[in-house]
Design a protein around this motif. Structure first.
Motif, short mmCIF file in Angstrom:
data_model
loop_
_atom_site.label_atom_id
_atom_site.label_comp_id
_atom_site.label_asym_id
_atom_site.label_seq_id
_atom_site.Cartn_x
_atom_site.Cartn_y
_atom_site.Cartn_z
N LEU A 587 0.83 -1.21 0.00
CA LEU A 587 0.00 0.00 0.00
C LEU A 587 0.86 1.25 0.00
N GLY A 588 0.49 2.22 -0.82
CA GLY A 588 1.15 3.53 -0.79
C GLY A 588 2.04 3.78 -1.98
N ARG A 589 2.10 5.05 -2.37
CA ARG A 589 2.99 5.53 -3.43
C ARG A 589 3.66 6.82 -2.96
N GLU A 634 10.49 5.11 6.68
CA GLU A 634 10.98 4.24 5.62
C GLU A 634 9.95 3.21 5.18
N GLY A 635 8.87 3.05 5.94
CA GLY A 635 7.85 2.11 5.55
C GLY A 635 8.30 0.67 5.66
N GLU A 636 7.68 -0.19 4.85
CA GLU A 636 8.02 -1.62 4.86
C GLU A 636 8.54 -2.03 3.50
N GLU A 637 9.50 -2.93 3.52
CA GLU A 637 10.12 -3.37 2.28
C GLU A 637 9.59 -4.75 1.88
N VAL A 646 2.60 -3.18 4.19
CA VAL A 646 2.42 -4.41 3.42
C VAL A 646 1.38 -5.28 4.12
N ILE A 647 0.24 -5.48 3.47
CA ILE A 647 -0.81 -6.34 4.00
C ILE A 647 -0.51 -7.79 3.64
N SER A 652 -2.78 -12.55 8.90
CA SER A 652 -3.69 -11.59 9.56
C SER A 652 -2.97 -10.29 9.87
N LYS A 653 -2.17 -9.84 8.92
CA LYS A 653 -1.40 -8.60 9.06
C LYS A 653 -2.09 -7.53 8.22
#
Length: 738
Positions: A587-589, A634-637, A646-647, A652-653
């Motif tokens: 998710l996200g840009r 930095e978000g998730e990689e 990141v789903i 169940s994340k």
């Protein structure tokens, strides 16, 4: 001396990649990073790094990989470094690894750094070893025994300058060994200032200042103070050079092979013994007298050195002055300006002594500009745009903190000039105008608090526009003009959902365009179905809206519920758990603006829940949802790309609106069908968690079934959305949201 070191290897073997059947293209290699820490780093303190400290350094080290001067890989911790990193074959790579705390001055915080160049050769294996050594400048202070006879007390303060940290080293009759100070020298300030303040046994105060220049990183300076042998007598009431200072310079390590790491050229301004900051304008009083020197230095021979500006024009010198030409030397000398290239600097330094040439220019209130440009033989460059303000004002306009300026508003800032004291009844205000216009606005009231002057929030500005502003002191107008640019009113690409391509899965971008939106179509394609499609029958404008249909996907007797959805980001992969497919969504840009709200148009049909569970019961009405968030950090990689979140439904994340990286959030839930068959306007305001954080990504999720992530909802739920718009100006918000 023992070292902390990192081993970095470049491995071109394909069998070690994380993913199976992953092949490199022609001309590519794989970079594999391995980290280990040596036993200890023994510095003057005679203390070694313990196992826990070594492990902490290893885990928290930051890795940066450059191709030339361009940063191409950035990892904030060792745990975020992938096992393998794809790189194109080439020879101009550099890796920089840092660990520890980079603070101006500390008695216990150390900073480690290592740099190494390397190449990636197609089809070959290369190994690189980067030794991370202490990058601080270290100081230890000793005092001679004979000082006991004459001193009652004393302390040496060592600093770079007042703004960059200072540490005290106290003298005592017991002769206690001083602690070691760790300093970080900012670019352009490669020196240490040592001030010894002491009191003699008969109560006289003594101050002596010494400067160590140049000071080097990864070097220990042992300072030993003794009574000066230059004085015929011991300290007297008259003062003088009381102490001799011996400086012992000891490199902390020796490089077996020197690596050519060059800094950009440096420009320093000296006025007598005082260094003048070039980070802000130099304020000079009317009729003042100065004799500035400009010292220009490079790590290698300077190939370009020039100056231009209105100050030179006032002296009768127009255009760009080449400071490396013999002709310029003569022209400047006629104006009382002396250029010197010290022989010992070997072409790496130029000193421009302005002498008294400025003094005639300081007899009227005005503002001058100077622009210096330097380059060296390594291609490193430095540009300095600097202003000299001549004024008897007590205050100046200053740069506005980034967070204060939005797309339609800002807060003007000023400050009292150092050494000035405004009157108790002084009234401050600001004026502003669009850059390029002539007329200034009416006065904007401001308040003085301490040394800071601030206006109220000024609204109604135009997004993406540069404004000029100046400060007024009562009715006196400052000639110092500052600039501020409002944030861009960034838009969401394809937000009217006119562009589509593909069949199954249906893609929410046109042929040849970049992906911004995505959907669960990648998951439902396994049953030859799309949950999100264009619809020309229900729309607000244009040709299409986006139709989100919740379905029960069934093929060969195997099925599962899938909510109609659309989101900013990318469907990354499907993870199987027996017969159930679970989505992984990024998710996200990238996005750096701060809108006030989201406006759009919707039609929603709420179906009767037939695929219920613990989140929503069968027989109840389904709910539709749209939520939007701005995030930072930095978000998730996931596989080399970073996302806001990141789903992973298998784990169940799911997205947490209260997550630490959420800057702003807003949502709207439809608990029933909208009226009629047309589309209805909606507005979702952003709730900002902090007004001082600047986002770097935007995310939006729309779903026909709120609990679709849990495979629960109604197969009769459908949502149409169209013409999404970010609102940046308060005047465009509905009355109830202003």
């Amino acid at each position: 001396m023992k070292k902390v070191f990192l081993i970095i290897g470049i491995i071109s073997s394909l069998c070690a990649c994380r993913q199976e059947n992953r092949y490199l293209g022609e001309g590519e290699g794989v970079l594999s990073l391995q980290v280990t820490m040596g036993e200890a780093v023994e510095v003057v303190s005679r203390t070694s790094l313990g196992d826990e400290e070594i492990e902490a350094l290893k885990n928290d080290c930051k890795v940066r990989i450059y191709e030339g001067d361009k940063l191409i890989r950035k990892y904030s911790s060792w745990s975020s470094v992938p096992e393998k990193i794809d790189l194109s074959a080439g020879t101009d790579y550099r890796v920089r690894v840092v660990a520890g705390d980079s603070v101006s001055a500390s008695l216990d915080k150390k900073y480690y750094e290592g740099v190494e160049t390397f190449s990636v050769v197609d089809g070959q294996t290369t190994s690189v070893e980067v030794n991370c050594n202490i990058a601080n400048t270290l100081v230890k202070v000793n005092f001679s025994e004979e000082l006991k006879t004459y001193l009652a007390s004393g302390a040496v303060t060592v600093s770079v300058d007042a703004a960059n940290g200072a540490l005290d080293y106290n003298w005592s009759e017991e002769g206690t060994e001083s602690s070691v100070g760790y300093y970080m020298l900012p670019s352009g300030k490669e020196y240490l200032t040592c001030v010894f303040n002491a009191t003699t046994k008969n109560g006289k105060k003594i101050t002596q200042t010494n400067k160590i220049e140049p000071a080097k990183a990864s070097t220990l300076y042992t300072l030993t103070y003794a009574l000066s042998t230059e004085e015929p007598e011991h300290p007297t009431d008259e003062g003088g050079a009381f102490f001799s200072l011996k400086v012992d310079e000891t490199p902390l390590y020796t490089q077996e092979e020197e690596i050519g790491i060059y800094r950009r050229p440096v420009i320093r301004v000296m006025s007598g013994e005082e260094e003048i900051s070039t980070d802000s304008p130099w304020f000079l009083s009317l009729n003042s007298s100065v004799s500035p020197q400009i010292i220009m230095s490079g790590s290698s021979t300077l190939t370009t050195a020039s100056v231009e500006g209105t100050l030179l024009e006032k002296l009768g010198l127009s255009g760009i002055i080449d400071l490396l030409s013999e002709e310029s030397v003569g022209v400047l000398q006629q104006k009382g300006i002396i250029l010197t290239i010290p022989a010992e600097a070997q072409g790496k330094q130029i000193v421009m002594d302005w002498g008294n040439s400025w003094n005639e220019l300081l007899k009227e209130e005005t503002m001058y500009s100077l622009r210096y440009v330097l380059a060296d033989e390594q291609g490193k460059q430095r540009e300095l745009d600097w202003q000299i303000v001549v004024s008897d004002m007590n205050a100046q306009a200053v740069e506005i903190p980034r967070f204060e300026t939005w797309a339609d508003r800002t807060v003007f800032y000023g400050e009292v000039i150092e050494g000035h004291t405004p009157g108790a009844e002084t009234v401050y205000s600001f004026q502003y105008r669009k850059k390029g216009e002539e007329a200034w606005s009416q006065n904007i009231p401001a308040v003085l608090s301490g040394q800071t002057i601030k206006s109220d929030v000024l609204k109604g500005l135009t997004p993406g526009t540069t404004y000029e502003y100046r400060i007024l002191e009562d009715t006196k107008i400052s000639n110092m003009i500052c600039e501020v640019t409002t944030e861009e009113a960034s838009v969401l690409p394809n937000s009217s959902f006119e562009n589509w391509s593909g069949d199954i899965p249906k893609l929410i971008y046109g042929a040849g365009e970049s992906m911004f939106w995505d959907s669960g179509n990648h998951g439902s394609q396994k049953v030859d179905m799309n949950v999100t499609t264009p619809d020309s029958a229900v729309k607000h404008s244009g040709n299409y809206s986006a139709k989100l249909s919740s379905i029960y996907a069934n093929k060969l007797g195997i099925g599962q519920f899938a909510a109609g959805n659309i989101f900013i980001g990318q469907y990354l992969e499907t993870q199987m758990s027996r017969l159930t497919g679970h989505g992984v969504l990024g998710l996200g840009r990238p996005f750096a603006s701060r809108p006030l709200a989201l406006r759009g148009y919707i039609r929603y049909i709420s179906g009767n829940v037939d695929k219920g569970g613990d989140k929503i019961a069968n027989g109840t009405q389904d709910k539709g949802i749209i939520y939007i968030a701005l995030t930072d950090g930095e978000g998730e990689e996931f596989e080399g790309t970073r996302w806001s979140f990141v789903i992973k439904t298998k784990e169940s994340k799911f997205f947490d609106k209260n997550g630490a990286n959420v800057v702003a959030y807003g949502d709207k839930i439809w608990e029933a069908s909208t009226e009629g068959e047309g589309m209805h306007e909606f507005v979702i305001p952003f709730e900002y968690r902090s007004m001082e954080r600047i986002p770097n990504r935007i995310m939006l999720v729309a779903a026909a079934s709120e609990f679709g992530d849990y495979f629960q909802g109604s197969t009769g739920s459908v949502m149409w959305i169209d013409d999404l718009e970010l609102i940046y100006e308060e005047s465009k918000l509905p009355e109830n949201l202003r």
